[in-house]
Enzyme design. Sequence first.
Site: not given
Ligand code: NAD
Ligand code: UDP
Length: 330
Positions: A146, A150, A191, A278
């Site tokens: 991941y 990115k 979760n 973070r």
């Molecule tokens: P999400 O998993 O809900 O959405 C991702 C979407 O992409 C899903 O609908 C999935 O089916 C689709 N997808 C995945 N791989 C694909 C592929 N190969 N072809 C077509 N579709 C595909 O995730 P999200 O939380 O909505 O995140 C959206 C974007 O934002 C992602 O790029 C993620 O990395 C980025 N992002 C999210 C967060 C967050 O906290 N939610 C933080 C940082 C970055």
């Molecule tokens: N986390 C946790 N229990 C859960 C899910 C997540 O303690 O059931 C913790 C995880 O270990 C991390 C933080 O919550 O330290 C954020 O996790 P998340 O998966 O939401 O995002 P990311 O790790 O990508 O920042």
Amino acid sequence: MAKKVLVSGGAGFIGSHIVDRLVRRNDMETLVIVDNFWTGLRENLAHVTDPRVHLVQADVETFATAEKFDEIIHLASPASPPWYMREPARTIKANLVGALNLVEMLNPGGRISFASTSEVYGDPLISPQPESYRGQVDCTGPRSSYDESKRCTESLLFELHRTAGIDIRIVRLFNVYGTRTRPDDGRAVSNFLSQALTTGELTIYGDGLQSRSWGYVDDIVSALERYFWLDNVDYCGPLNVGNDREIPVIDVARHIVSLVPGARLKLCPPIPQDPTNRRPDLTLCRKVLPGWEANITYEEGVRRTLEWFREAVVLKGAQTDAPSPVRLES
Ligand code: NAD
Ligand code: UDP
């Protein structure tokens, strides 16, 4: 001129909220959504009836069309650690090969916007993290599919901007939560809410003192729509977007326990290489998007999300069994 727009990952959590903002536009001729429903759900878009919208089920890395687009927003990628850790090659393809494929579909002068992540900072040694911080990422670690895809996609887009003049917008999103996160997604807030409403046991990985900065989806999408298309911003990125209130994971869980009777904490082994902290430095964001703030308090955001989860989990019986990034005792 009316714009042709493509969004990859539009059936996902953030993507479906972006689609809701895009359909408000009256300068948009068509919107093609490319999603393979890996982590997204068709029902996230069930309410969208705008005839300009075309939903295509396809992998972004192999999707082909004769059409060209004026604006492309590349969101396709899982964001939940247990989901991307299970399929690392697929995660790399979605981000990097997806971007390589999409840039070929741009009209001359077109723009590609990309959702990068605070994960590019790895386990940061400075706080808050400004965009200039180069991060501390392990390119062979369990989060690398991941983080590094990115980072590499950022590199690809910046190099295309430099060498071919392609217009780009890159955001680095910090943790986002809110309605339409799938109940079996596995990220912290979702979760904990799913667990509180079902087993009652909220799984804390490690001591729970690791912290994140939690942004409510409506606030975050408001920043994205301004940066990607509403404001005439002359800045390619990278741009941190998030809420700069940092809260330890255990406090997030305790707050949810206080809202759901019967819910309790369950201490579990730590996740390897789980970042300890973070927090976004939003100085640049406030300059680029004057007046934008993450206005929805954490407490209010969790209240709204809990309401949505009650309906999804308790009334509609959504699947809540998220994959786990650690081995849990049964
Ligand atoms: P999400 O998993 O809900 O959405 C991702 C979407 O992409 C899903 O609908 C999935 O089916 C689709 N997808 C995945 N791989 C694909 C592929 N190969 N072809 C077509 N579709 C595909 O995730 P999200 O939380 O909505 O995140 C959206 C974007 O934002 C992602 O790029 C993620 O990395 C980025 N992002 C999210 C967060 C967050 O906290 N939610 C933080 C940082 C970055
Ligand atoms: N986390 C946790 N229990 C859960 C899910 C997540 O303690 O059931 C913790 C995880 O270990 C991390 C933080 O919550 O330290 C954020 O996790 P998340 O998966 O939401 O995002 P990311 O790790 O990508 O920042």
